[in-house]
Design an enzyme around this catalytic site. Structure first.
Site, PDB file in Angstrom:
ATOM      1  N   CYS A  12       0.872  -1.187   0.000  1.00  0.00           N
ATOM      2  CA  CYS A  12       0.000   0.000   0.000  1.00  0.00           C
ATOM      3  C   CYS A  12       0.902   1.227   0.000  1.00  0.00           C
ATOM      4  O   CYS A  12       2.079   1.146  -0.387  1.00  0.00           O
ATOM      5  CB  CYS A  12      -0.976  -0.020   1.169  1.00  0.00           C
ATOM      6  N   ASN A  15       2.249   1.433   4.389  1.00  0.00           N
ATOM      7  CA  ASN A  15       2.561   0.171   5.068  1.00  0.00           C
ATOM      8  C   ASN A  15       2.239   0.217   6.565  1.00  0.00           C
ATOM      9  O   ASN A  15       2.888  -0.430   7.380  1.00  0.00           O
ATOM     10  CB  ASN A  15       4.019  -0.253   4.847  1.00  0.00           C
ATOM     11  N   ASP A 129      -7.985   3.874   0.741  1.00  0.00           N
ATOM     12  CA  ASP A 129      -7.109   4.299   1.830  1.00  0.00           C
ATOM     13  C   ASP A 129      -7.972   4.769   3.009  1.00  0.00           C
ATOM     14  O   ASP A 129      -8.695   5.748   2.881  1.00  0.00           O
ATOM     15  CB  ASP A 129      -6.242   5.439   1.298  1.00  0.00           C
TER      16      ASP A 129
HETATM   17  P1  4NP Z   1      -1.805   2.799   4.062  1.00  0.00           P
HETATM   18  O1  4NP Z   1      -2.489   4.130   4.650  1.00  0.00           O
HETATM   19  O2  4NP Z   1      -1.246   3.159   2.701  1.00  0.00           O
HETATM   20  O3  4NP Z   1      -2.939   1.830   3.972  1.00  0.00           O
HETATM   21  O4  4NP Z   1      -0.751   2.392   5.059  1.00  0.00           O
HETATM   22  C1  4NP Z   1      -1.867   5.365   4.711  1.00  0.00           C
HETATM   23  C2  4NP Z   1      -1.029   5.671   5.755  1.00  0.00           C
HETATM   24  C3  4NP Z   1      -0.458   6.929   5.832  1.00  0.00           C
HETATM   25  C4  4NP Z   1      -0.744   7.873   4.873  1.00  0.00           C
HETATM   26  C5  4NP Z   1      -1.575   7.574   3.828  1.00  0.00           C
HETATM   27  C6  4NP Z   1      -2.131   6.309   3.746  1.00  0.00           C
HETATM   28  N1  4NP Z   1      -0.176   9.187   4.957  1.00  0.00           N
HETATM   29  O5  4NP Z   1      -0.513  10.031   4.143  1.00  0.00           O
HETATM   30  O6  4NP Z   1       0.630   9.427   5.868  1.00  0.00           O
END
Ligand code: 4NP
Length: 167
Positions: A12, A15, A129
């Site tokens: 993703c 992570n 997300d």
């Molecule tokens: P993930 O979710 O890709 O499912 O781990 C996210 C975690 C952090 C962020 C975006 C999506 N971020 O923008 O910090």
């Protein structure tokens, strides 16, 4: 001759939310089906912002409620992963595009997929997300991930055992 384990990497953006959950759910399914010797499972993020961090507490919590333990720390995907893993399973189309940009070869292993290609109820074939959303978003992600991982494991087992053609 002994078969080597099939290596599956879930990817993703950060992570910390989706891919650690998918990794843990897939691993639990592998264990439940007695297939632990046949699979190696990991996860990574296309971004480095959260490298070294534990999974988001909302993913840990939805896992806990469903008997799935999230382990490990976030790391960024690296070019070598695309060589070392047999299957690279992305959560959304942006993840997939970023992975393909990192890949030098589009032929042969690894094989890139969107996780929800395997979802019997695939929607737009992406795991959204949940990071900036509410806790319900994590429950919805869990349901998608569980359906998809179950079907993914069935698909991989058919290939491994020769029930369908290797492609
Ligand atoms: P993930 O979710 O890709 O499912 O781990 C996210 C975690 C952090 C962020 C975006 C999506 N971020 O923008 O910090």
């Amino acid at each position: 001759m002994e078969q080597s384990a099939i290596r599956v990497l879930f990817v993703c953006l950060g992570n910390i939310c989706r891919s650690p959950l998918a990794e843990a759910v897939f691993r639990r399914l592998v264990q439940a089906r007695g297939l632990g010797l046949h699979y190696k499972v990991d996860s990574a993020g296309t971004g480095a912002w959260h490298a070294g961090q534990r999974p988001d507490c909302r993913s840990v919590e939805v896992g806990r409620r469903n008997g799935v333990r999230l382990t490990g720390r976030a790391r960024q995907v690296e070019a070598l992963d695309l060589v070392n893993f047999d299957y690279i399973i992305a959560m959304d189309r942006q993840n997939l595009a970023d992975l393909l940009a990192l890949s030098h070869s589009h032929n042969g292993p690894p094989r890139f997929h969107l996780l929800r290609e395997f979802d019997p109820n695939p929607g737009d074939t992406q795991v959204p997300d949940p990071y900036f959303g509410d806790a319900d978003g994590f429950d919805r992600v869990y349901d998608m991930v569980l359906r998809s991982c179950s079907a993914l494991l069935t698909y991989l087992e058919k290939k491994r055992t020769g029930t369908i053609d290797r492609a």
